[in-house]
Design an enzyme around this catalytic site. Structure first.
Site, PDB file in Angstrom:
ATOM      1  N   ASP A   4       7.990  15.927  10.599  1.00 54.65           N
ATOM      2  CA  ASP A   4       7.718  15.835   9.544  1.00 54.65           C
ATOM      3  C   ASP A   4       5.992  15.692   9.245  1.00 54.65           C
ATOM      4  O   ASP A   4       5.668  14.786   8.472  1.00 54.65           O
ATOM      5  CB  ASP A   4       8.500  14.375   8.880  1.00 54.65           C
ATOM      6  CG  ASP A   4       8.324  14.374   7.157  1.00 54.65           C
ATOM      7  OD1 ASP A   4       8.170  15.287   6.802  1.00 54.65           O
ATOM      8  OD2 ASP A   4       8.525  13.175   7.021  1.00 54.65           O
ATOM      9  N   VAL A   9       0.861  -1.077  -0.015  1.00 56.97           N
ATOM     10  CA  VAL A   9      -0.076   0.091  -0.232  1.00 56.97           C
ATOM     11  C   VAL A   9       0.950   1.346   0.114  1.00 56.97           C
ATOM     12  O   VAL A   9       0.431   2.156  -0.178  1.00 56.97           O
ATOM     13  CB  VAL A   9      -1.024   0.062   1.142  1.00 56.97           C
ATOM     14  CG1 VAL A   9      -2.047  -1.272   1.111  1.00 56.97           C
ATOM     15  CG2 VAL A   9      -0.282  -0.040   2.640  1.00 56.97           C
ATOM     16  N   GLY A  10       2.101   1.130   0.197  1.00 57.49           N
ATOM     17  CA  GLY A  10       2.803   2.386   0.132  1.00 57.49           C
ATOM     18  C   GLY A  10       4.398   2.222   0.387  1.00 57.49           C
ATOM     19  O   GLY A  10       4.976   0.971   0.550  1.00 57.49           O
ATOM     20  N   GLY A  28       7.178   3.721   3.148  1.00 56.16           N
ATOM     21  CA  GLY A  28       7.521   4.477   4.152  1.00 56.16           C
ATOM     22  C   GLY A  28       8.720   5.084   4.124  1.00 56.16           C
ATOM     23  O   GLY A  28       9.340   5.060   2.980  1.00 56.16           O
ATOM     24  N   THR A  29       9.096   5.783   5.107  1.00 52.49           N
ATOM     25  CA  THR A  29      10.493   6.540   5.359  1.00 52.49           C
ATOM     26  C   THR A  29      11.599   5.585   4.734  1.00 52.49           C
ATOM     27  O   THR A  29      12.390   6.207   4.185  1.00 52.49           O
ATOM     28  CB  THR A  29      10.584   7.144   6.656  1.00 52.49           C
ATOM     29  OG1 THR A  29       9.613   8.062   6.953  1.00 52.49           O
ATOM     30  CG2 THR A  29      11.896   7.937   6.713  1.00 52.49           C
ATOM     31  N   TYR A  30      11.504   4.444   5.278  1.00 50.05           N
ATOM     32  CA  TYR A  30      12.708   3.471   5.065  1.00 50.05           C
ATOM     33  C   TYR A  30      12.250   2.370   4.435  1.00 50.05           C
ATOM     34  O   TYR A  30      13.256   1.283   4.689  1.00 50.05           O
ATOM     35  CB  TYR A  30      13.267   3.424   6.284  1.00 50.05           C
ATOM     36  CG  TYR A  30      14.760   3.409   6.493  1.00 50.05           C
ATOM     37  CD1 TYR A  30      15.589   4.788   6.639  1.00 50.05           C
ATOM     38  CD2 TYR A  30      15.635   2.410   6.148  1.00 50.05           C
ATOM     39  CE1 TYR A  30      16.861   4.654   6.505  1.00 50.05           C
ATOM     40  CE2 TYR A  30      17.018   2.249   6.102  1.00 50.05           C
ATOM     41  CZ  TYR A  30      17.603   3.719   6.325  1.00 50.05           C
ATOM     42  OH  TYR A  30      19.048   3.551   6.360  1.00 50.05           O
ATOM     43  N   GLY A  31      11.079   2.071   4.146  1.00 53.49           N
ATOM     44  CA  GLY A  31      10.909   0.579   3.456  1.00 53.49           C
ATOM     45  C   GLY A  31       9.429   0.500   2.911  1.00 53.49           C
ATOM     46  O   GLY A  31       8.624   1.734   3.295  1.00 53.49           O
ATOM     47  N   LYS A  32       8.990  -0.526   2.652  1.00 56.47           N
ATOM     48  CA  LYS A  32       7.539  -0.665   1.913  1.00 56.47           C
ATOM     49  C   LYS A  32       6.588  -0.869   2.981  1.00 56.47           C
ATOM     50  O   LYS A  32       7.052  -1.609   4.084  1.00 56.47           O
ATOM     51  CB  LYS A  32       7.555  -1.767   0.961  1.00 56.47           C
ATOM     52  CG  LYS A  32       8.417  -1.699  -0.216  1.00 56.47           C
ATOM     53  CD  LYS A  32       8.456  -3.033  -1.216  1.00 56.47           C
ATOM     54  CE  LYS A  32       9.081  -2.629  -2.454  1.00 56.47           C
ATOM     55  NZ  LYS A  32      10.666  -2.864  -2.155  1.00 56.47           N
ATOM     56  N   LYS A  92       5.049  -2.554   8.104  1.00 56.49           N
ATOM     57  CA  LYS A  92       5.957  -1.774   7.816  1.00 56.49           C
ATOM     58  C   LYS A  92       7.455  -2.617   7.482  1.00 56.49           C
ATOM     59  O   LYS A  92       7.941  -2.713   8.765  1.00 56.49           O
ATOM     60  CB  LYS A  92       6.069  -0.367   8.403  1.00 56.49           C
ATOM     61  CG  LYS A  92       7.038   0.755   7.962  1.00 56.49           C
ATOM     62  CD  LYS A  92       6.707   1.976   8.689  1.00 56.49           C
ATOM     63  CE  LYS A  92       7.587   3.010   8.206  1.00 56.49           C
ATOM     64  NZ  LYS A  92       7.499   4.228   8.741  1.00 56.49           N
TER      65      LYS A  92
END
Lengths: 270, 337
Positions: free
Chosen positions: B170, B19-20, B22-26, B42
């Site tokens: 952020d 679904v997306g 993230g800052t450091y991974g899927k 995550k």
């Protein structure tokens, strides 16, 4: 005169409770204070002669705190106390002198590397906190084949984790091992130990520490500007000296409260 | 490494879809096999030949361990260690699943055309109800009703973070997760979040997505605090109303110029100390414009709250806690928030 007398008594009480290094630290601070006072006088002189607004603004802006930063809440202290965990390793160390010895070496190593990289006091406090919680959780005292290298490897991992939480630049694992130690660990080993430490600590890497209470007390006292920085610097120095002190005394978080008494008196204008 | 009886991530969850990022991974939507519960996974790969757990993951997990009991911060349910197909160690952060984020939510409204102010809708509706397309009407009525609620929840979540000594750093629509059914909003993606104590130390400069970045950060202040999050909240507030970013700069300089064109170029009178900041230069001199030119459909109370979130001087910017007490929220039913 009465103030000096009272301060002296406070120092005597402190000396009874803490080992000699603390008293030495206080004496050293006095010499340092003298130097600081001279520097302050120089600054005042130069600013008075030049009379430029730029200078005075520059001096004041570097120690200005936002009002939000000095905000404190009534529930904050009880919140800190509720979240504080007792240090459970102290009793264990009294029964396991081998572990106590390797822990002491590990703490000394952490403090040296911390100083080498000019990490913050909080980084050192966090690293020692992680190490103590980890050693307790794994109950090394029950292992008759206790390995000192394992404590040192844990120290490297704990300092690395503390630096990652708190610092903006973290050295590589190999570069982190700058101070002399019997062992030098490769990155892969530190990597795995990091995961082990994190699992053992439940990933709770922002514990309540003595500095949390200093943070609260500073805001409660309403210290501002240079006075705030000086107050915090001295308290941090005292805390580090307790860490490095004889016997490697376990530091409870709220010990941060008692060490500020003499500092407060010295900062009184009267 | 794995304890006896503890399932690995692969055994415990069935991945449903990605679904997306993230800052450091899927990020995956997944089902927990034991309970059937839908979660978000995550994924963070640990490169064993590199430097261990990334600071972003470490901070996010640790901070979420402190914050997850607030209803307006996304809940971290577990941390699982596993191995991927190549045998590399992988960490899975197990979160409660939220079906959308504020960015998608805003975009879904942008497609329905121009904004009409709620008070005008009421007037026109009372005169000529039949002329409106039903969907168009309900879309805008829906958004105007929920604007206050979403903003209140955002302020409440930020106040909770700040009350625990955490800067998010952020905040942006993409990091604010939403449940469409309940209209609950939750703060997420704390990979850049930081615990702070007095005195605020020098922090990394490269934080905050550019459009939501506070002017003191753009001008190079390394000592900054809760006020940077409140600037972001203000930008999000305006974007919720207009459905367009308030300050969409494409470089740090352009970002500053966007801000100065609306709020006026700052000087020592409105922001003492501004000319001493590291990145300060001579800038074109603009006079401040009324915020209503940028956010025309926001009412007077909303404009007042927005203006307090967008104060230049960080110490004058409203805090999240004070924002919750602003009169803009007086008529909001807060019992379930």
């Amino acid at each position: 005169m009465p103030l000096d007398h009272h301060l002296f008594l406070e120092e005597i009480k402190m000396a009874h409770r803490y080992p000699k290094p603390l008293l030495d630290t206080l004496y050293c601070l006095k010499d340092h204070i003298h130097w600081e006072e001279e520097q302050v006088e120089d600054d005042e002189y130069s600013s008075s002669t030049t009379t430029t607004i730029t200078n005075t603004n520059t001096d004041t802006s570097s120690v200005v705190f936002l009002e939000h930063d000095l905000f404190w809440d009534r529930e904050e202290l009880s919140s800190l106390l509720a979240k504080e965990h007792q240090n459970q390793l102290s009793n264990t160390l009294q029964k396991n002198l081998v572990l106590a010895s390797s822990r002491q070496e590990a703490v000394e190593w952490i403090l040296k590397v911390n100083a080498h990289y000019s990490f913050s006091t909080l980084t050192a406090v966090l690293a020692v906190n992680y190490l103590d919680r980890f050693l307790f959780s794994f109950r090394f005292q029950n292992d008759s084949n206790n390995n000192p290298w394992l404590t040192q490897l844990a120290a490297v991992a704990c300092l690395s984790l503390a630096a990652k939480v708190e610092e903006t630049h973290v050295p590589l694992f190999v570069d982190l091992q700058v101070e002399e130690s019997k062992y030098l660990f490769e990155a892969k080993a530190v990597n795995r130990m990091e995961i082990l430490v994190l699992s053992a600590l439940g990933w709770q890497m922002n514990p309540v520490t003595p500095l949390s209470f200093l943070d609260y007390i500073t805001r409660k006292l309403g210290l501002k500007g240079y006075l705030c920085l000086e107050f915090l610097r001295r308290c941090e120095t005292v805390l580090l000296s307790v860490f490095a002190g004889e016997g490697g005394r376990m530091l409870q978080a709220d010990d941060g409260g008692c060490v500020w008494v003499p500092m407060r008196r010295e900062n009184d204008p009267s | 490494m794995e304890k006896t009886g503890v399932l690995s991530a692969k055994e415990a969850f069935e991945k449903l879809e990605k679904v997306g990022e993230g800052t450091y991974g899927k990020v995956y939507r997944a089902r927990e096999k034991a309970t059937g519960k839908i979660v978000a996974l995550k994924k963070t790969r640990l490169h064993e030949d590199e430097e261990g757990v990334p600071p972003t993951t470490l901070r996010e997990v640790s901070i979420l361990r402190m914050l997850s009991r607030d209803p307006h911060v996304v809940r971290l349910m577990d941390v699982k260690q596993g191995q991927n197909k190549e045998g590399k160690t992988v960490l899975y952060l197990v979160f409660e699943y939220m079906d959308t984020d504020l960015k998608k939510f805003i975009r879904s409204f942008r497609q329905s055309g121009e904004t009409i102010p709620p008070h005008i809708i009421k007037v026109i509706l009372s005169i000529c109800p039949s002329i409106f397309n039903i969907r168009f009407f309900f879309v805008h009525l829906f958004l105007s009703i929920w604007l206050q609620s979403l903003m209140y929840q955002l302020c409440k979540g930020v106040a909770f973070c700040h009350g625990h000594g955490i800067l998010h750093r952020d905040l942006k629509p993409h990091n604010l997760l939403m449940d469409r059914k309940t209209m609950m909003l939750k703060i997420a993606d704390l990979g850049l979040a930081r615990a702070f104590t007095v005195p605020i130390k020098k922090y990394t400069h490269e934080i905050l997505t550019l459009w939501y970045r506070a002017p003191e950060v753009l001008l190079g202040a390394t000592h900054y605090s809760m006020a940077v999050d409140m600037w972001s909240v203000g930008c999000i507030f305006a974007e919720l109303v207009t459905k367009q970013a308030l300050f969409p700069g494409d470089s740090e300089l352009q970002q500053l110029l966007h801000i100065f064109r609306l709020l006026g170029t700052p000087n020592e009178d409105v922001w003492p100390g501004v000319s001493k900041l590291m990145n300060w230069h001579e800038y074109p001199q603009w006079n401040p414009q009324s915020l209503s030119t940028a956010v025309p459909s926001l009412d007077e109370l909303g404009l007042d709250l927005l203006s307090q979130m967008l104060k230049y001087e960080p110490s004058k910017r409203i805090s999240a806690k004070k924002a919750m007490e602003h009169v803009y929220f007086d008529d909001l039913d807060k019992r379930h928030l």
